[in-house]
Motif scaffolding. Structure first.
Motif, PDB file in Angstrom:
ATOM      1  N   ALA A 367       2.652  -3.429  -2.367  1.00 39.37           N
ATOM      2  CA  ALA A 367       4.045  -3.025  -2.552  1.00 39.37           C
ATOM      3  C   ALA A 367       4.164  -1.510  -2.687  1.00 39.37           C
ATOM      4  O   ALA A 367       5.162  -0.909  -2.272  1.00 39.37           O
ATOM      5  N   ASP A 368       3.133  -0.885  -3.254  1.00 42.34           N
ATOM      6  CA  ASP A 368       3.147   0.566  -3.416  1.00 42.34           C
ATOM      7  C   ASP A 368       3.084   1.287  -2.071  1.00 42.34           C
ATOM      8  O   ASP A 368       3.440   2.472  -1.982  1.00 42.34           O
ATOM      9  N   LEU A 369       2.626   0.610  -1.045  1.00 44.46           N
ATOM     10  CA  LEU A 369       2.436   1.224   0.264  1.00 44.46           C
ATOM     11  C   LEU A 369       3.566   0.927   1.246  1.00 44.46           C
ATOM     12  O   LEU A 369       3.631   1.535   2.319  1.00 44.46           O
ATOM     13  N   ARG A 370       4.437   0.002   0.886  1.00 45.20           N
ATOM     14  CA  ARG A 370       5.400  -0.518   1.865  1.00 45.20           C
ATOM     15  C   ARG A 370       6.284   0.596   2.460  1.00 45.20           C
ATOM     16  O   ARG A 370       6.472   0.674   3.678  1.00 45.20           O
ATOM     17  N   ALA A 371       6.812   1.451   1.624  1.00 43.33           N
ATOM     18  CA  ALA A 371       7.703   2.497   2.134  1.00 43.33           C
ATOM     19  C   ALA A 371       6.950   3.464   3.036  1.00 43.33           C
ATOM     20  O   ALA A 371       7.466   3.888   4.091  1.00 43.33           O
ATOM     21  N   GLU A 373       4.233   2.804   4.791  1.00 45.14           N
ATOM     22  CA  GLU A 373       3.887   2.114   6.030  1.00 45.14           C
ATOM     23  C   GLU A 373       5.076   2.107   6.992  1.00 45.14           C
ATOM     24  O   GLU A 373       4.905   2.332   8.197  1.00 45.14           O
ATOM     25  N   LYS A 374       6.271   1.886   6.466  1.00 46.54           N
ATOM     26  CA  LYS A 374       7.459   1.899   7.322  1.00 46.54           C
ATOM     27  C   LYS A 374       7.739   3.296   7.855  1.00 46.54           C
ATOM     28  O   LYS A 374       8.123   3.475   9.025  1.00 46.54           O
ATOM     29  N   LEU A 375       7.539   4.304   7.008  1.00 44.29           N
ATOM     30  CA  LEU A 375       7.737   5.677   7.464  1.00 44.29           C
ATOM     31  C   LEU A 375       6.699   6.045   8.517  1.00 44.29           C
ATOM     32  O   LEU A 375       7.028   6.710   9.509  1.00 44.29           O
ATOM     33  N   LEU A 398      -6.762   3.032   2.377  1.00 45.96           N
ATOM     34  CA  LEU A 398      -5.874   1.880   2.219  1.00 45.96           C
ATOM     35  C   LEU A 398      -5.292   1.425   3.550  1.00 45.96           C
ATOM     36  O   LEU A 398      -4.378   0.603   3.573  1.00 45.96           O
ATOM     37  N   GLY A 399      -5.817   1.938   4.640  1.00 43.81           N
ATOM     38  CA  GLY A 399      -5.300   1.599   5.957  1.00 43.81           C
ATOM     39  C   GLY A 399      -5.176   2.857   6.788  1.00 43.81           C
ATOM     40  O   GLY A 399      -5.639   3.937   6.409  1.00 43.81           O
ATOM     41  N   ASP A 400      -4.555   2.726   7.923  1.00 39.35           N
ATOM     42  CA  ASP A 400      -4.412   3.840   8.866  1.00 39.35           C
ATOM     43  C   ASP A 400      -3.669   5.011   8.214  1.00 39.35           C
ATOM     44  O   ASP A 400      -2.484   4.910   7.898  1.00 39.35           O
TER      45      ASP A 400
END
Length: 412
Positions: A367-371, A373-375, A398-400
């Motif tokens: 959830a901390d990454l959701r914004a 990731e969308k950006l 934590l990912g790309d």
């Protein structure tokens, strides 16, 4: 009690500006080291002179005859606390128009003289302003890493074995970056901040403002402290203070002028939209914020209403200092789209962005990454890095182009 001397990361900027600009202005709050930096720079120049407008006899001489005061000066000159006699700026303008030699005048001031109505345009094209903020942790720890440059390069610091939990930041945030305040603790630090704010709000505001109800500004500053790291509502503040929204806006501007408050505009994909959305407000120093919230280290670590506010203010403040020294020229924003928020977005002149979220937790959830990731999806290759600054033990992918980063990465 000896004062600590630190190498300031703004010094190379001052030296560079002195090499090609007629007037250089080191601006910043009181007691952040402007005079020390200015004296160190001017002392290296043959024939240099130094004057402080905090000295009564010097100030009275400058007030009585600004043109004559400036005309009598030869060689490189440091004038300290220039906001005390703003009419000197008009005389300096005339002097540097006659002699365009770079580095003629080095000025310092604890109020932003560029906002004074009578001299706002006096030195346009003739002066470069170098901001000096309270000490950054990277300066205190003698670190040369610039986090902003590192993130735009997609290479966050590789931190291992960092302090875990709130012990990673509470004492640092409570102390803040004012050199004198850092030498004190407990009641002594509280008293220092109280005296500091009284002096700044009484003397410096009167130097730069003709506002009639300055007595309301301490209340506004305390209220802004309770709203720090929140989106600013002038109307909401006005209702609590029995002032008009326009008056609150003016007074917030004055608090920016004396370097107590910073505002971050909202980031939007469209350039014009950024000017129409509400900014976020921060105190310039986390120690001042803790003082205004009546929060000591114990409360910062245990009271969740205080913890997140102080931590975000501390981390965003550190990153904004890095942005000033970075090789990458950036502008700073906050991001809020519906229910999704990112604490700090930095965009450079190429349109590339980095995003920073701040969490007091030692672990990071999806959830901390959701914004971010969308950006990242919306901006594609322009998105260079996103980090969640947290209280975990190590830098973790934590990912790309996304990482978790311990707070100490800001100065490691």
């Amino acid at each position: 009690m000896p004062t600590e001397i630190f190498s300031r990361h703004a010094r190379p900027q001052v030296l560079q500006a002195m090499g090609d600009t007629r007037v250089v202005f080191i601006s910043g709050a009181r007691q952040v080291g402007k005079s020390t930096l200015g004296r160190g720079v001017i002392a290296e120049r043959p024939g240099a002179q130094e004057f402080s407008l905090d000295r009564r006899e010097t100030r009275e001489s400058a007030l009585s005859d600004p043109e004559g005061f400036i005309a009598a000066l030869r060689g490189p000159v440091l004038i300290d606390e220039i906001q005390r006699v703003p009419d000197l700026l008009l005389a300096i303008k005339d002097a540097v128009d006659r002699d365009t030699t770079p580095g003629r005048f080095l000025l310092t001031g604890s109020a932003n003289i560029r906002t004074a109505r009578t001299i706002k345009d006096a030195l346009t094209g003739r002066m470069e302003t170098i901001p000096l903020w309270p000490l950054a942790q990277s300066e205190i720890n003698e670190s040369t890493t610039n986090m902003v440059d590192a993130l735009f390069a997609g290479e966050p610091p590789n931190v291992t074995e960092a302090t875990v939990g709130r012990d990673a930041f509470v004492s640092l945030a409570a102390a803040g970056g004012y050199p004198e305040a850092r030498l004190r603790a407990g009641r002594r630090r509280h008293d220092w901040f109280a005296n500091y704010l009284d002096t700044t709000l009484d003397r410096d505001l009167r130097d730069v403002s003709d506002a009639r109800k300055l007595s309301e500004i301490p209340r506004l500053l305390r209220l802004l402290a309770t709203q720090a790291a929140n989106v600013l509502s002038y109307r909401g503040l006005a209702g609590k203070l029995d002032l008009t929204p326009d008056t609150v806006r003016e007074y917030v501007g004055l608090l920016q002028t004396v370097f107590l408050v910073r505002l971050l505009a909202a980031w939007r994909p469209g350039l014009s939209a950024r000017e129409t959305h509400a900014p976020k407000a921060y105190l310039v120093d986390s120690g001042v914020l803790a003082h205004l919230l009546d929060a000591d280290e114990s409360r910062i670590g245990s009271d969740d209403q205080v913890t997140g506010k102080v931590l975000e203010n501390f981390v965003v403040g550190e990153l904004l200092k890095h942005a000033d020294w970075a090789g990458t020229d950036t502008r700073a924003y906050h991001y809020r789209q519906r229910a999704e928020e990112i604490d700090l977005v930095l965009e450079n002149r190429r349109g590339e962005i980095i995003a920073i979220e701040v969490k007091a937790a030692s672990s990071v959830s999806r959830a901390d990454l959701r914004a971010m990731e969308k950006l990242r999806t919306a901006t594609g290759a322009r998105f260079k890095a996103g980090v969640v600054v947290c209280t975990g033990p190590r830098t973790t992918p934590l990912g790309d182009r996304l990482w978790a980063l311990p707070i100490s990465g800001l100065w490691a």
